[in-house]
Structure formats: C-alpha cells, structure tokens
Design a protein around this motif. Structure first.
Motif, PDB file in Angstrom:
ATOM      1  N   PRO A  59     123.121  26.318  66.473  1.00  0.00           N
ATOM      2  CA  PRO A  59     123.029  25.356  66.503  1.00  0.00           C
ATOM      3  C   PRO A  59     123.364  24.608  65.720  1.00  0.00           C
ATOM      4  CG  PRO A  59     120.688  26.552  65.142  1.00  0.00           C
ATOM      5  CD  PRO A  59     122.583  27.671  65.377  1.00  0.00           C
ATOM      6  N   SER A  60     123.552  23.103  65.968  1.00  0.00           N
ATOM      7  CA  SER A  60     124.353  22.186  65.400  1.00  0.00           C
ATOM      8  C   SER A  60     123.546  21.773  63.991  1.00  0.00           C
ATOM      9  CB  SER A  60     124.144  20.878  66.327  1.00  0.00           C
ATOM     10  OG  SER A  60     122.890  20.091  66.754  1.00  0.00           O
ATOM     11  N   SER A 119     111.968  23.916  69.369  1.00  0.00           N
ATOM     12  CA  SER A 119     113.574  23.187  70.180  1.00  0.00           C
ATOM     13  C   SER A 119     114.562  23.283  69.790  1.00  0.00           C
ATOM     14  CB  SER A 119     113.291  21.923  70.457  1.00  0.00           C
ATOM     15  OG  SER A 119     113.834  21.435  70.958  1.00  0.00           O
ATOM     16  N   GLU A 121     118.714  22.034  68.395  1.00  0.00           N
ATOM     17  CA  GLU A 121     120.091  21.921  69.339  1.00  0.00           C
ATOM     18  C   GLU A 121     120.971  23.086  69.320  1.00  0.00           C
ATOM     19  OE1 GLU A 121     122.194  16.980  69.896  1.00  0.00           O
ATOM     20  OE2 GLU A 121     122.170  18.057  68.088  1.00  0.00           O
ATOM     21  N   GLU A 123     124.939  23.949  70.554  1.00  0.00           N
ATOM     22  CA  GLU A 123     126.318  22.880  69.931  1.00  0.00           C
ATOM     23  C   GLU A 123     127.240  24.639  70.785  1.00  0.00           C
ATOM     24  OE1 GLU A 123     128.903  20.270  66.675  1.00  0.00           O
ATOM     25  OE2 GLU A 123     128.426  22.947  65.661  1.00  0.00           O
ATOM     26  N   GLN A 173     126.635  19.948  73.275  1.00  0.00           N
ATOM     27  CA  GLN A 173     125.815  20.079  72.775  1.00  0.00           C
ATOM     28  C   GLN A 173     124.057  19.961  73.781  1.00  0.00           C
ATOM     29  OE1 GLN A 173     124.897  17.065  69.364  1.00  0.00           O
ATOM     30  NE2 GLN A 173     126.143  18.625  68.112  1.00  0.00           N
ATOM     31  N   GLN A 174     123.432  20.681  73.439  1.00  0.00           N
ATOM     32  CA  GLN A 174     122.422  20.617  74.732  1.00  0.00           C
ATOM     33  C   GLN A 174     120.889  21.102  73.900  1.00  0.00           C
ATOM     34  OE1 GLN A 174     123.340  21.968  78.638  1.00  0.00           O
ATOM     35  NE2 GLN A 174     121.051  22.846  78.797  1.00  0.00           N
ATOM     36  N   ARG A 175     119.896  20.084  74.085  1.00  0.00           N
ATOM     37  CA  ARG A 175     119.069  21.220  73.281  1.00  0.00           C
ATOM     38  C   ARG A 175     118.605  22.539  74.387  1.00  0.00           C
ATOM     39  NH1 ARG A 175     115.979  19.706  69.481  1.00  0.00           N
ATOM     40  NH2 ARG A 175     117.666  18.434  68.974  1.00  0.00           N
ATOM     41  N   THR A 177     114.815  25.093  74.832  1.00  0.00           N
ATOM     42  CA  THR A 177     113.364  25.082  74.641  1.00  0.00           C
ATOM     43  C   THR A 177     113.016  26.797  74.452  1.00  0.00           C
ATOM     44  OG1 THR A 177     113.046  24.184  76.744  1.00  0.00           O
ATOM     45  CG2 THR A 177     113.010  22.926  74.501  1.00  0.00           C
TER      46      THR A 177
END
Length: 605
Positions: A59-60, A119, A121, A123, A173-175, A177
């Motif tokens: 996670p970011s 959700s 984010e 990294e 980066q990408q979310r 879910t």
C-alpha cells in the motif's frame, strides 16, 4: 524510497531449487541472485539500502502487515491492512516439474495481489541493479509491462500497473478493491529472450501457483516424523529443501552473502556454495525424516566429483561441482547496516579440512544403511578412497570446523570425524562383505580414538578441548557425545557438556569458543552449537533442560519459523547469513533427539 535496514528477521524466503529470494515484511524483494544461488545479485538492497535493487508491492499509505506460508509450502502470503481496506500479496518462485527435470525452467518470481476488503492504493516500485549494483538498468516500456536491460541479461516485468521511470526506478500506483486479482511476473534471462518472457497470461500464472502449491504439499507429504515440535521440523525441512540445487543435488550453506555475525564488523562471509560437511549433515537430517531422493541425488553428485577429484575432495564447491571462487570484496556496497566488507567467494576453498572425508563417509554410509539397496561398485571404490584418505591424513593439522584463519592445528573435531568415517566404513564393509583396506582402517581408527582420549581430553579441566595444542573450551567438542566414540553417558562427555554450559552458554545459547580468534570483533551465539547442547542433554537423560533450551532457541526464530546462523544473546536479534542450513538441520536433529529420549526414557547410540 526508504533508506534504512530492517532486522534480518523481517525477511521471508521463497525459492525453487535454482535460486532464492528474500521478501521483506513491507512487500519488498531485497535479495535475489539469478540464474543461480551463486550468481551476481540483481536485487541486493539488503546489502546497500541506497544503491541496492529491489521490487516492492505494498500500500502507498500506512499499513499493518501479517504474513505466513500457505500451509506446508514455500509460497509466502503477506496481508496488508490499511484504514480503508486490505490486500494480500502472494509470492512464489514456480516449482520444478518432475516430468522434465532437466528443463531450464524460467527464472521467475510471481506475485499475486488480491483485494480482500475495501479499497487500497497499491504502489509498485521496480528497481533492478544488475551485477551487485555495478550495472545500471536501462528500461524499455512494453504493452503490459517493461524490460530492464543489463549488459547481457534482462528482467522482463509483466504488470497490470502503468509504470513511469522516475530516477533509477519504475514506479506506478493503482487502486485495488475487494475481489481484484493482479498478477506481476518478473523473469530473468538473456537479453535476446526478454521479449518472449512478456507472454505470460494470468491463467499461466495461476497454473504455476497451483502447481507450486501441489509440489510443496506432495514433497512434504513424504515426511514420516510425528514427534514433538512437528510444525517446526516441517518448516525446517522445507527450508533445507530450498537450499538444494535441483539440477545437481549440491546444497548451499545459505542463500545469502555477507549478512554480518556482528553489526558493523568484518565477519561477513559468502555462504552460497556447497560445503561437503554441511551437505552431508543436512541431507542426513532430511533422510531421517523420510526424504530419500535428496540424499541419493547428492550421492550421485558426489560420485561425479569423485571421478574428477580422484578421491581428494575439496572443502567447498560451486553448486555445479566446479571449484568455488576465491574470496574478494565489493567495496562499492556499504553492507548490511554498514558492515563491511561485502564478500563474494570464500577463502575456505584454499584451506585443508581433513574432517571432510569422515563427514562424507558418515552421510553416505548411513544413507545406504537406512535405505538398504545395493551400492554401486564405483561409489564403493570412491568411499574406500575416502576411508584411505582419512586413515592416511587424520594426523594432519588443518583449520578445523570453524575455518580458522590462523595456523593449522590438531583440532579434536577433525580427529573425531576421521574416527567416525573409518568406523562407518569398517562396519559397512564387514556387514556387506565388501573389499577394502579394513585392517588398516581398524588400526587407524583405534589410533585416532586413543589420540582423542589421551591428547584431546584435559582431565584437570574435565573437558575435551578445541585442539591437541591448546586447552581452550570449544563447542565443536559437543559432537563427541553424539558420535558413538564413547557411551553417551560417559563421565567425560557429561563433564564436557557441563563445562560448555558454564563457559560458553548464555541460558542455553552457545558461543562457539571464547578465545581470541585473530579477527576483529566477536561472534554472537552459534545456533547449531546451541542445538548440539540440546542433543547432548537429551541423550544424557536431562530431558527437561533439553526441552527448555530447545524452546529458547526456537523462540528466536522469526514469525515464519526461519533461523539464521547466529543469535545475539542480549538482544535476541538474528545475525549472520539467513536462513542457514546448519541452524535448521540442528533444529531437526535436536527435535529427533528429544523425541527419542521421550520415547525410550534413555540414551541410545
């Protein structure tokens, strides 16, 4: 980018019988050598937090991390929980396939990111540094991934995350879910093959995951041990299997180099090679659990060595059976927590260690005795040459089990294993009706026993000593009580164990020795020596003490059950190369000794 060093215990291990990687709790792969254990590192952040490469998925934002192996396998799963959700990162190297054992399967790491809830984010940081960070990567973007080029090698990265080159790394980066499944696949190979390695689909990756899980569960299913500490024993067996080089059967002492015995010190060594002593002991431990294939594969490898070396075995080899490289430093790397020098190669290749003959004889002969089968005449010829070498050279001075860098001496440990090798060769030859110089072996076996008892035991101090020349107490004499040279409850063994506990032990954690060895600084406690103490106590009938010390040692393993070469007695931190084969074979043998003592209520030889 973080520029600090985590504890060694922060790392987990994945591998596939050709190489291995260390995965940090924060999702960063900080160590990996391709295509083999002893190849130059491509990710080496563990040895230089600023220059060393890594591949991180996490996670970011701030997170909590927990991790475990997926059942009795070497597939690692790390769960990251944030305020907004949770993801799981599953890491593996694809297992070999038995239907084509000779195949040079891709040198690959697969990483699966799954959205568990909410959700998060994600990294992605991808920063390979070829040749121990001496070659800067050149990046080229591709559809669905990227290629990092070195001089004559490349890494192909399949990624669903769009990456941008920022500084020396690729970042994105990408979310993620709940319900999402994202595959990241990094493959090493020649530059000419890099494009083709991008043709990996999620379905391909999923099949490799399922095959790898099945491979490890099927392998560990051979384990017949049902005694105490079974979970710890199984994890140790899985670690040892990761150290076996699948194409040849050679076994590395550890998958790392230069993780220090002392923070900030010079005691930093390269363990990515095959010591015959270590290999024999490790494979003996695996066979005791029911894993016979590894022993037979090692014996085949050893037989090939015997043809090349004509019975004059070296101390250490590369995993392919060629000579290990001489030792040199990499001054451009600052070392783990500024512990320099970082070394590659090992000076033991230039040493004489006479115990190797006995160690190999012991391991091979016990293998055939436990799994009765006809011995190949060529193999027996090799073993007779080794017995002849032990008989002829047991009086030779050497550097001992700790590979001392001073003048050679008459180490009791060396003499002991010459006795062990001759004793095993005599017994096997007589039981199987095989030819050999048995009368000479008997004369020399008796002579070395007399020398050990007369010159290696100090009646005033009531202990066996490190060498014939000095009176130092050394934990390497603990195997005297495990070898059969004396009854396990002999007064000399009992008093030696007590002296080691008094002089070298910190509540069960045992130092190798206490004297100045000529190197700056000092070791921490040596994990295998601590388990030797447990084995002796179990054989002496002191089961309560044996279990207490066993629990104390194992309590210093990390949350995944992994142990390093050494343990700092004050802080409890793991030190030295990690994870180490000696440490995990010690755990297995100690658990077996406790189980035997508990079962019989007495000591057995």
């Amino acid at each position: 980018m973080e520029h600090q060093y985590p504890p060694i215990s922060d790392y987990g291990l994945i591998g596939n019988g050709q190489s291995a990687a260390l995965v940090r709790r924060n999702g960063s792969i900080d160590w990996c050598c391709w295509p083999r254990f002893d190849s130059p590192a491509i990710f080496c952040r563990i040895l230089d937090a600023n220059q060393g490469g890594y591949f991180r998925l996490a996670p970011s934002c701030g997170f909590r991390a927990s991790r475990e192996y997926v059942g009795p396998t070497n597939v690692l799963a790390t769960t990251f929980t944030t305020d907004d959700g949770a993801i799981r990162v599953t890491d593996l190297m694809p297992a070999p396939r038995d239907d084509d054992a000779s195949r040079q399967y891709p040198h690959r790491i697969l990483r699966l990111v799954e959205g568990l809830e909410g959700s998060v984010e994600l990294e992605c940081e991808f920063f390979p540094t070829f040749d121990y960070a001496r070659t800067r990567a050149r990046y080229e973007a591709r559809s669905g991934g990227a290629i990092a080029y070195g001089e004559d090698e490349a890494l192909s990265l399949v990624t669903p995350v769009a990456l941008q080159e920022e500084g020396r790394a690729l970042l994105g980066q990408q979310r993620v879910t709940a319900g999402d499944r994202l595959w990241f696949v990094v493959t090493h190979g020649p530059t000419a093959d890099a494009e083709g390695f991008l043709d990996v689909t999620p379905e391909d990756a999923q099949q490799e995951l399922e095959h790898t899980l099945s491979y490890w569960k099927d392998w560990i299913g051979q384990c017949r041990y049902e005694g105490p500490y079974r979970g710890l024993v199984i994890r140790s067996a899985l670690v040892l299997k990761l150290l076996v080089f699948q194409p040849t059967g050679g076994l590395v002492a550890a998958p790392t180099t230069s993780l220090p015995d002392e923070i900030g010190g010079e005691r930093n060594w390269d363990y990515r090679f095959t010591w015959l002593r270590d290999s024999g002991l490790v494979l003996d431990a695996l066979q005791l659990l029911g894993f016979h294939q590894e022993s037979m594969q090692f014996i085949d490898w050893l037989q090939e060595l015997g043809h090349v070396e004509d019975g004059h075995l070296r101390v250490v080899y590369r995993v392919d059976g060629t000579s290990a490289p001489t030792e040199r430093a990499l001054p451009h790397l600052e070392g783990y927590r500024q512990s320099q020098p970082v070394r590659v190669g090992n000076a033991a290749v230039e040493q004489t260690q006479v115990d190797v003959y006995g160690q190999v004889l012991d391991a091979v002969i016990l293998c055939f005795e436990r799994m009765p089968r006809r011995i190949d005449p060529e193999l027996w010829e090799l073993l007779t040459r080794l017995a002849d070498q032990a008989a002829a050279h047991w009086q030779t001075k050497d550097r001992g089990p700790w590979e001392m860098r001073g003048e050679p001496q008459h180490y009791v440990y060396t003499k002991l294993y010459c006795w062990v090798g001759l004793d095993r060769a005599i017994r096997f030859a007589e039981d199987a009706g095989l030819d050999g110089n048995v009368d000479e072996w008997k004369r020399q076996r008796d002579a070395v026993r007399d020398a050990i008892l007369e010159r290696g035991y100090d009646p005033q101090e009531q202990t066996f000593t490190q060498t014939f020349e000095n009176r130092h107490i050394d934990a390497s004499v603990l195997p005297v009580g495990l070898s059969g040279i004396l009854p396990p409850d002999d007064d000399r063994i009992r008093s030696t164990v007590e002296r080691v506990r008094e002089e070298l032990s910190r509540d069960g954690l045992v130092y190798r020795y206490g004297m100045d060895d000529g190197l700056p600084g000092r070791d921490a406690t040596f994990t295998l020596c601590s388990y030797w103490l447990v084995m002796n106590l179990a054989r002496l009938g002191e089961l309560e003490d044996a279990c207490r010390i066993f629990d104390r040692i194992c309590g210093h393993a990390n949350d995944l059950g992994l142990l390093s070469e050494q343990i700092d007695a004050e802080s409890g931190q793991l030190l030295g190369n990690f994870p180490q084969g000696f440490a995990h074979l010690g755990l297995i043998r100690a658990a077996l000794a406790i189980a035997e003592a508990d079962r019989t209520g007495r000591s057995t030889t």
